[in-house]
Design a protein around this motif. Sequence first.
Motif, short mmCIF file in Angstrom:
data_model
loop_
_atom_site.label_atom_id
_atom_site.label_comp_id
_atom_site.label_asym_id
_atom_site.label_seq_id
_atom_site.Cartn_x
_atom_site.Cartn_y
_atom_site.Cartn_z
N ILE A 225 0.97 -1.12 0.00
CA ILE A 225 0.00 -0.03 0.09
C ILE A 225 0.78 1.39 -0.03
CG2 ILE A 225 -1.69 1.51 1.30
CD1 ILE A 225 -2.81 -1.19 2.34
N LEU A 226 0.61 2.18 -1.11
CA LEU A 226 1.51 3.31 -1.18
C LEU A 226 0.70 4.29 -0.54
CD1 LEU A 226 4.16 4.43 -2.76
CD2 LEU A 226 2.57 4.77 -4.48
N ALA A 227 -0.45 4.41 -0.91
CA ALA A 227 -1.46 5.64 -0.17
C ALA A 227 -2.70 5.08 -0.09
CB ALA A 227 -1.03 6.99 -1.12
N GLU A 228 -3.66 5.86 0.83
CA GLU A 228 -5.02 5.53 0.87
C GLU A 228 -5.76 7.09 1.38
OE1 GLU A 228 -6.82 1.74 2.09
OE2 GLU A 228 -7.07 2.88 4.04
N GLY A 229 -6.94 7.06 0.66
CA GLY A 229 -7.78 8.44 1.11
C GLY A 229 -8.62 8.72 0.01
N THR A 230 -9.14 9.89 0.05
CA THR A 230 -9.93 10.25 -1.11
C THR A 230 -9.35 10.61 -2.26
OG1 THR A 230 -9.73 12.43 -0.77
CG2 THR A 230 -11.36 11.48 0.56
N TYR A 231 -9.84 10.63 -3.62
CA TYR A 231 -9.18 10.75 -4.60
C TYR A 231 -8.33 12.39 -4.69
CZ TYR A 231 -8.13 11.23 -9.65
OH TYR A 231 -7.43 11.66 -10.92
N ALA A 232 -8.99 13.18 -4.08
CA ALA A 232 -8.07 14.44 -3.79
C ALA A 232 -6.81 14.25 -2.95
CB ALA A 232 -9.34 15.61 -3.37
N GLN A 233 -6.93 13.62 -2.06
CA GLN A 233 -5.98 13.09 -1.25
C GLN A 233 -4.77 12.38 -2.07
OE1 GLN A 233 -7.94 11.23 2.22
NE2 GLN A 233 -7.76 13.22 3.25
N VAL A 234 -5.27 11.27 -2.41
CA VAL A 234 -4.08 10.51 -3.14
C VAL A 234 -3.55 10.95 -4.47
CG1 VAL A 234 -5.08 8.35 -2.30
CG2 VAL A 234 -5.71 8.80 -4.51
N SER A 235 -4.37 11.69 -5.22
CA SER A 235 -3.98 12.39 -6.56
C SER A 235 -2.73 13.26 -6.23
CB SER A 235 -4.98 12.90 -7.41
OG SER A 235 -5.56 13.96 -6.67
N LYS A 236 -2.89 14.02 -4.93
CA LYS A 236 -1.56 15.00 -4.82
C LYS A 236 -0.43 14.38 -3.95
CE LYS A 236 -5.30 18.48 -4.30
NZ LYS A 236 -6.13 19.37 -3.34
N ASN A 237 -0.47 13.09 -3.73
CA ASN A 237 0.48 12.43 -2.82
C ASN A 237 1.73 12.24 -3.94
OD1 ASN A 237 2.18 10.15 -1.88
ND2 ASN A 237 0.61 9.80 -0.41
N PRO A 238 2.82 12.74 -3.51
CA PRO A 238 4.05 12.68 -4.47
C PRO A 238 4.47 11.29 -4.94
CG PRO A 238 4.58 13.61 -2.48
CD PRO A 238 3.34 13.55 -2.42
N ASP A 239 4.28 10.35 -3.87
CA ASP A 239 4.65 8.86 -4.07
C ASP A 239 3.98 8.51 -5.20
OD1 ASP A 239 6.68 9.15 -2.49
OD2 ASP A 239 5.50 8.52 -0.79
N VAL A 240 2.45 8.76 -5.29
CA VAL A 240 1.58 8.05 -6.07
C VAL A 240 2.00 8.91 -7.39
CG1 VAL A 240 -0.84 8.24 -6.76
CG2 VAL A 240 -0.42 7.96 -4.53
N VAL A 241 2.19 10.19 -7.46
CA VAL A 241 2.58 10.57 -8.81
C VAL A 241 3.64 9.94 -9.54
CG1 VAL A 241 3.16 12.94 -9.96
CG2 VAL A 241 1.44 12.75 -8.09
N ASP A 242 4.62 9.90 -8.70
CA ASP A 242 5.83 9.23 -8.98
C ASP A 242 5.70 7.56 -9.58
OD1 ASP A 242 8.97 9.02 -9.37
OD2 ASP A 242 8.68 7.47 -7.95
N ALA A 243 4.55 6.77 -8.85
CA ALA A 243 4.73 5.63 -9.27
C ALA A 243 3.69 5.54 -10.59
CB ALA A 243 3.68 5.00 -8.08
N TYR A 244 3.12 6.47 -11.05
CA TYR A 244 2.18 6.57 -12.29
C TYR A 244 2.92 6.82 -13.03
CZ TYR A 244 -2.50 4.50 -10.88
OH TYR A 244 -3.49 3.85 -10.49
#
Length: 250
Positions: A225-244
């Motif tokens: 699990i890299l991140a969890e939350g609402t779309y607004a929360q996870v879409s701003k997470n730098p780790d998520v941005v990097d993963a995608y």
Amino acid sequence: MSDYIIETAGLTKEFKGFTAVNAVDLRIRRGTIHALIGPNGAGKTTCFNLITKFLEPTRGTIRYNGRDITRAKPADIARLGMVRSFQISATFPHLTLLENVRVALQRPLGTSFHFWRPESSLRALDERAMALLDEVGLTAYATLPAVELSYGRKRALEIATTLALDPEMLLLDEPTSGMGHEDIGRVAALIRRVAANRTVLMVEHNLSVVSDLSDTITVLARGEILAEGTYAQVSKNPDVVDAYMGTGHA
């Protein structure tokens, strides 16, 4: 009763030394739409298959409504009220939509294979079958053979046959995969409608669908699990941005 309908602890799946899912602790809140997303190879499909019991975990536990289902079979969890759409949703192409749903309705009655019975004996199921078709927006097509449906409407029919088991929790694997824009909108609206009185867990690549429908999003990367939350929360997470978008996409 717990607020969470599904809880996993340390959920792990290894394939000959490769760890596809690594110590995942997932909690799915009752009555919500929860999306499982991640780049290719993130482990989301493996995780989904573990929860729906199409794979056995190497380690960890899975609880449904507080009950340990770690070693249960898919048919067992379906009887408990947790149903994966394709478990029973293979449609019969040359039967009408009404007949397809009526066959699905026979399963809980233990009459699934009574095809030799006179059709008149099954008419008692027609009212419920039509109600299910209405729930997925297919009433106008009730007498049409399933083979004549568009791809999106076939997916809606599959959901109708799944709803015939009256599941408490519905699990959808890539529900809008391969669809055009119009069908995506129709199926997304259907998911929202059928989620009104049940819990939905879906694996989905289409981020616009995820952002529109999901109450909670869990992002997986490299089996964790890299991140969890609402779309607004996870879409701003730098780790998520990097993963995608970054090196983590490989």
